[in-house]
Design an enzyme around this catalytic site. Sequence first.
Site, PDB file in Angstrom:
ATOM      1  N   ASP A 214       3.097   2.048  -3.597  1.00 36.29           N
ATOM      2  CA  ASP A 214       3.751   0.826  -4.051  1.00 36.29           C
ATOM      3  C   ASP A 214       2.690  -0.230  -4.360  1.00 36.29           C
ATOM      4  O   ASP A 214       2.702  -0.882  -5.417  1.00 36.29           O
ATOM      5  CB  ASP A 214       4.721   0.346  -2.957  1.00 36.29           C
TER       6      ASP A 214
ATOM      7  N   ASP B 286       0.806  -1.607  -8.328  1.00 37.39           N
ATOM      8  CA  ASP B 286       0.772  -2.986  -8.848  1.00 37.39           C
ATOM      9  C   ASP B 286      -0.646  -3.327  -9.308  1.00 37.39           C
ATOM     10  O   ASP B 286      -0.830  -3.997 -10.333  1.00 37.39           O
ATOM     11  CB  ASP B 286       1.249  -3.999  -7.797  1.00 37.39           C
TER      12      ASP B 286
ATOM     13  N   TYR C 143       8.546   3.803   4.241  1.00 33.64           N
ATOM     14  CA  TYR C 143       9.834   3.287   3.772  1.00 33.64           C
ATOM     15  C   TYR C 143      10.997   4.181   4.215  1.00 33.64           C
ATOM     16  O   TYR C 143      12.054   4.206   3.594  1.00 33.64           O
ATOM     17  CB  TYR C 143       9.850   3.163   2.239  1.00 33.64           C
TER      18      TYR C 143
ATOM     19  N   ASP D 249      -7.989   1.424   1.317  1.00 27.31           N
ATOM     20  CA  ASP D 249      -8.623   0.142   1.000  1.00 27.31           C
ATOM     21  C   ASP D 249      -9.790   0.354   0.029  1.00 27.31           C
ATOM     22  O   ASP D 249      -9.965  -0.387  -0.946  1.00 27.31           O
ATOM     23  CB  ASP D 249      -9.050  -0.607   2.272  1.00 27.31           C
TER      24      ASP D 249
ATOM     25  N   LYS E  87      -5.720   6.993   5.243  1.00 29.12           N
ATOM     26  CA  LYS E  87      -6.195   5.925   6.129  1.00 29.12           C
ATOM     27  C   LYS E  87      -6.288   6.536   7.516  1.00 29.12           C
ATOM     28  O   LYS E  87      -5.860   5.961   8.509  1.00 29.12           O
ATOM     29  CB  LYS E  87      -5.229   4.728   6.098  1.00 29.12           C
TER      30      LYS E  87
END
Length: 365
Positions: A258, A262, A150, A234, A201
Amino acid sequence: MDGDRRPLHAAGDVSIMHKIAVIAGDGIGKEVIPAGMAVLEAAAKGRNAALTFTELPWGCEYYLKQHRMLDEDGFERLAGFDAIYLGALGFPGVPDGVSAGLILAIRQRFDQYVNLRPMRLLPGLTSPLANRGAADIDMVCVRENSEGEYSGVGGRIHVGTAREVAQQVGVFTRHGIERIVRYAFELASTRPRKMLASATKSNALTHSMVLWDEVAEGVRRDFPSIDYRKYHVDALAARMITHPRTLDVLVTSNLFGDILTDIGSAISGSLGIAPGANINPTRKFPSMFEPIHGSAPDIAGKGIANPIGAIWAGALMLDHLGHRDVHDRVISAIERVVAGGTIRTPDLGGTATTKQMADAIVQEV
Ligand code: NAI
Ligand code: MG
């Protein structure tokens, strides 16, 4: 024009005065932030915290009239406050990139490089995960909040043509990774389970996430008592669903955090209960506190948004300002109302309004 200034004085002459900038913003932000202010006022009463709320009418409505999300000198003014209390920004009619741009700009400008997001299943709430109770879901995400995916670096060329190109550049610096990972290790040291999971990752993002892992390995040496593990993001997302009890503190890049938070809020019962703190640990600039949800246009104006995320975020703000006792008072009031089981907003399966939920928490405080 600013809203009313509402001074609140606690008993005694040792009160510490805190100037809070309030940006309720758009949609349900306008509904949950007043609920939060009411609870904070009640909780600060009789403690040595005195809060002055200055309501700033910035956001998408403001944008539609003024063609900007905040006043021209908005950042300079915000810099003069002790903290920022934010509802949500974004509404149909204004591109999300414009509205979210203000939040990202505040986070970067005020170097709020830590995004702290507790994810906890409160006793009495039902997780969508079968057979999981409060003991199973108690995590906190330390999300890098100033760079990464971001960063805002990039652009588009040949717009609208067949040759159009978009680049969104992930920016990862040794300095940025070091400070967020160190913050996460320090936080993990204060928690009983002393566990830290890093979201990587590095098998596919072979530059940025390899640097991330290397820096984390270096910081780890200073914290030998912490059980540190890294997971590909993941697999970590799946682990949050299948083995949430094995997770305590998570440290993530901006995008990964982010998304994972959630999931964390969803398994904790609702997106509406999850709080977030955008912290500048050096205190050179104000920090910002907000529920993690957005403006929820689908339920805005109905008075049924769950205010717990905003109230909990307000508690984090009081904690940051040095009032751990007020924070604890708010959290235990939320816990008692939730455990009582009678007051539930629709997202938690009930019929209570935002105001009924907020009033119940004020009563408990
Ligand atoms: P959202 O978080 O606004 O809503 C997602 C779903 O969760 C909706 O069904 C909504 O009704 C529900 N929900 C959210 N908060 C709730 C609450 N407190 N009580 C009950 N239900 C709740 O996310 P969405 O729909 O992706 O975005 C809507 C707008 O909000 C967009 O303009 C987006 O850019 C903006 N947004 C702003 C954020 C911020 O200000 N920090 C964060 C996320 C989105
Ligand atoms: Mg989000």
